[in-house]
Design an enzyme around this catalytic site. Sequence first.
Site, PDB file in Angstrom:
ATOM      1  N   SER A 139       0.894  -1.163   0.021  1.00  0.00           N
ATOM      2  CA  SER A 139      -0.026   0.228  -0.090  1.00  0.00           C
ATOM      3  C   SER A 139       0.824   1.361  -0.036  1.00  0.00           C
ATOM      4  CB  SER A 139      -0.749  -0.068   1.276  1.00  0.00           C
ATOM      5  OG  SER A 139      -1.425   1.305   1.525  1.00  0.00           O
ATOM      6  N   TYR A 152      -2.111  -1.428  10.394  1.00  0.00           N
ATOM      7  CA  TYR A 152      -2.154  -1.145   8.961  1.00  0.00           C
ATOM      8  C   TYR A 152      -0.897  -0.825   8.373  1.00  0.00           C
ATOM      9  CZ  TYR A 152      -4.074  -1.228   4.260  1.00  0.00           C
ATOM     10  OH  TYR A 152      -4.290  -1.257   2.628  1.00  0.00           O
TER      11      TYR A 152
HETATM   12  P1  NAD Z   1     -11.397  -6.145   0.002  1.00  0.00           P
HETATM   13  O1  NAD Z   1     -11.901  -5.903   1.287  1.00  0.00           O
HETATM   14  O2  NAD Z   1     -12.230  -5.692  -1.236  1.00  0.00           O
HETATM   15  O3  NAD Z   1     -10.740  -7.547  -0.175  1.00  0.00           O
HETATM   16  C1  NAD Z   1     -10.148  -8.201   0.803  1.00  0.00           C
HETATM   17  C2  NAD Z   1      -9.987  -9.519   0.497  1.00  0.00           C
HETATM   18  O4  NAD Z   1      -8.984 -10.401   1.361  1.00  0.00           O
HETATM   19  C3  NAD Z   1     -11.119 -10.035   0.492  1.00  0.00           C
HETATM   20  O5  NAD Z   1     -11.484 -11.142  -0.828  1.00  0.00           O
HETATM   21  C4  NAD Z   1     -11.720 -10.829   1.416  1.00  0.00           C
HETATM   22  O6  NAD Z   1     -12.610 -12.123   1.497  1.00  0.00           O
HETATM   23  C5  NAD Z   1     -10.126 -11.394   1.942  1.00  0.00           C
HETATM   24  N1  NAD Z   1      -9.824 -11.597   3.550  1.00  0.00           N
HETATM   25  C6  NAD Z   1     -10.229 -10.878   4.409  1.00  0.00           C
HETATM   26  N2  NAD Z   1      -9.790 -11.590   5.629  1.00  0.00           N
HETATM   27  C7  NAD Z   1      -9.361 -12.834   5.272  1.00  0.00           C
HETATM   28  C8  NAD Z   1      -8.836 -13.997   5.998  1.00  0.00           C
HETATM   29  N3  NAD Z   1      -8.785 -13.848   7.125  1.00  0.00           N
HETATM   30  N4  NAD Z   1      -8.576 -14.851   4.975  1.00  0.00           N
HETATM   31  C9  NAD Z   1      -8.634 -14.910   3.764  1.00  0.00           C
HETATM   32  N5  NAD Z   1      -9.002 -13.996   2.839  1.00  0.00           N
HETATM   33  C10 NAD Z   1      -9.525 -12.729   3.741  1.00  0.00           C
HETATM   34  O7  NAD Z   1     -10.311  -4.954  -0.090  1.00  0.00           O
HETATM   35  P2  NAD Z   1      -9.267  -4.570  -1.099  1.00  0.00           P
HETATM   36  O8  NAD Z   1      -9.508  -3.115  -1.049  1.00  0.00           O
HETATM   37  O9  NAD Z   1      -9.592  -5.304  -2.335  1.00  0.00           O
HETATM   38  O10 NAD Z   1      -7.957  -4.827  -0.516  1.00  0.00           O
HETATM   39  C11 NAD Z   1      -7.006  -6.003  -1.340  1.00  0.00           C
HETATM   40  C12 NAD Z   1      -5.554  -5.614  -0.753  1.00  0.00           C
HETATM   41  O11 NAD Z   1      -5.178  -4.376  -1.336  1.00  0.00           O
HETATM   42  C13 NAD Z   1      -5.456  -5.472   0.521  1.00  0.00           C
HETATM   43  O12 NAD Z   1      -4.382  -6.179   1.031  1.00  0.00           O
HETATM   44  C14 NAD Z   1      -5.311  -4.010   1.151  1.00  0.00           C
HETATM   45  O13 NAD Z   1      -4.356  -3.841   2.362  1.00  0.00           O
HETATM   46  C15 NAD Z   1      -4.745  -3.610  -0.333  1.00  0.00           C
HETATM   47  N6  NAD Z   1      -4.807  -2.151  -0.517  1.00  0.00           N
HETATM   48  C16 NAD Z   1      -6.138  -1.690  -0.774  1.00  0.00           C
HETATM   49  C17 NAD Z   1      -6.181  -0.507  -1.117  1.00  0.00           C
HETATM   50  C18 NAD Z   1      -7.341   0.283  -1.449  1.00  0.00           C
HETATM   51  O14 NAD Z   1      -7.445   1.387  -1.652  1.00  0.00           O
HETATM   52  N7  NAD Z   1      -8.491  -0.603  -1.791  1.00  0.00           N
HETATM   53  C19 NAD Z   1      -5.171   0.459  -1.211  1.00  0.00           C
HETATM   54  C20 NAD Z   1      -3.856  -0.153  -0.798  1.00  0.00           C
HETATM   55  C21 NAD Z   1      -3.698  -1.308  -0.410  1.00  0.00           C
END
Ligand code: NAD
Length: 257
Positions: A139, A152
């Site tokens: 991130s 985080y």
């Molecule tokens: P999201 O909530 O849509 O997806 C998260 C995924 O992780 C989901 O598929 C969920 O089911 C899964 N998950 C959660 N707990 C879990 C567990 N215990 N076991 C297995 N799977 C689990 O979120 P996202 O925005 O798609 O985030 C995905 C990644 O990208 C994360 O690591 C997040 O930190 C990172 N990220 C997101 C953003 C953003 O703006 N959305 C920015 C930077 C980084």
Amino acid sequence: MSLKGKTAIITGSNSGIGLGIAWEMARAGAHVVLNSFTDNDEDHALAEKIAKETGTEAKYIQADMSKGDQCRALIEKAGVCDILVNNAGIQHVAPIDQFPVAKWDAIIAINLTSAFHTTAVALPMMRKAGWGRVVNIASAHGLTASPFKSAYVSAKHGLVGMTKVVALETAEEPITANAICPGYVLTPLVEAQIPDTMKEYKMSREEVIRNVLLERQPSKQFATVEQLGGVVEFLCSSAADQITGTTISVDGGWTAL
Ligand code: NAD
């Protein structure tokens, strides 16, 4: 480029960025393994839809990324792993003196420790296959900090550090390890932060998006899951053979500030 014959395992991929990356990997011809902690018909249906629409193989394997043995079992059950995308992640926002201990533990386990377990099992498979890619979804918070996100920010900085170690340990092999550092991407994880922020700042949804969420994203646009899938695909190409141990920011200029 074609990823035909490669198998990509994407943790936390029944939603958001992980699902977007799975689609891009499948469109490029890779077999994909989807994952989350649930075991619903809809989870398996996602894999069926990807397989049907792209003509590649796709399956869903349930495993809870907060549990080390389940992280390891995910890779073992898949049996082969050419491309490992450590994407599973959760968020919680609170001042450090009020941060719930259980939330801290869960964030560190899912966002950081899971990648240690999956990588440990996947690397011998990559060595056997003679090629491999580890892509950690960190991130902008892996490079900079914001208040109220202690767990985080710690987990994502840790993930960037671990990426460098994996790159050094595989440096003389045809394996690379890199981290992608997205700014804000409109996914369920971000969507869930909007209502509370609207209340806290007494703002409309539009104001929260522009003035709070995208405050530090100079482009004033969200990154998309397709763009992130495209970056993973690039890291899998031969053009990226010498790119290892580094971070690629997809943040609309956030970390240039
Ligand atoms: P999201 O909530 O849509 O997806 C998260 C995924 O992780 C989901 O598929 C969920 O089911 C899964 N998950 C959660 N707990 C879990 C567990 N215990 N076991 C297995 N799977 C689990 O979120 P996202 O925005 O798609 O985030 C995905 C990644 O990208 C994360 O690591 C997040 O930190 C990172 N990220 C997101 C953003 C953003 O703006 N959305 C920015 C930077 C980084």
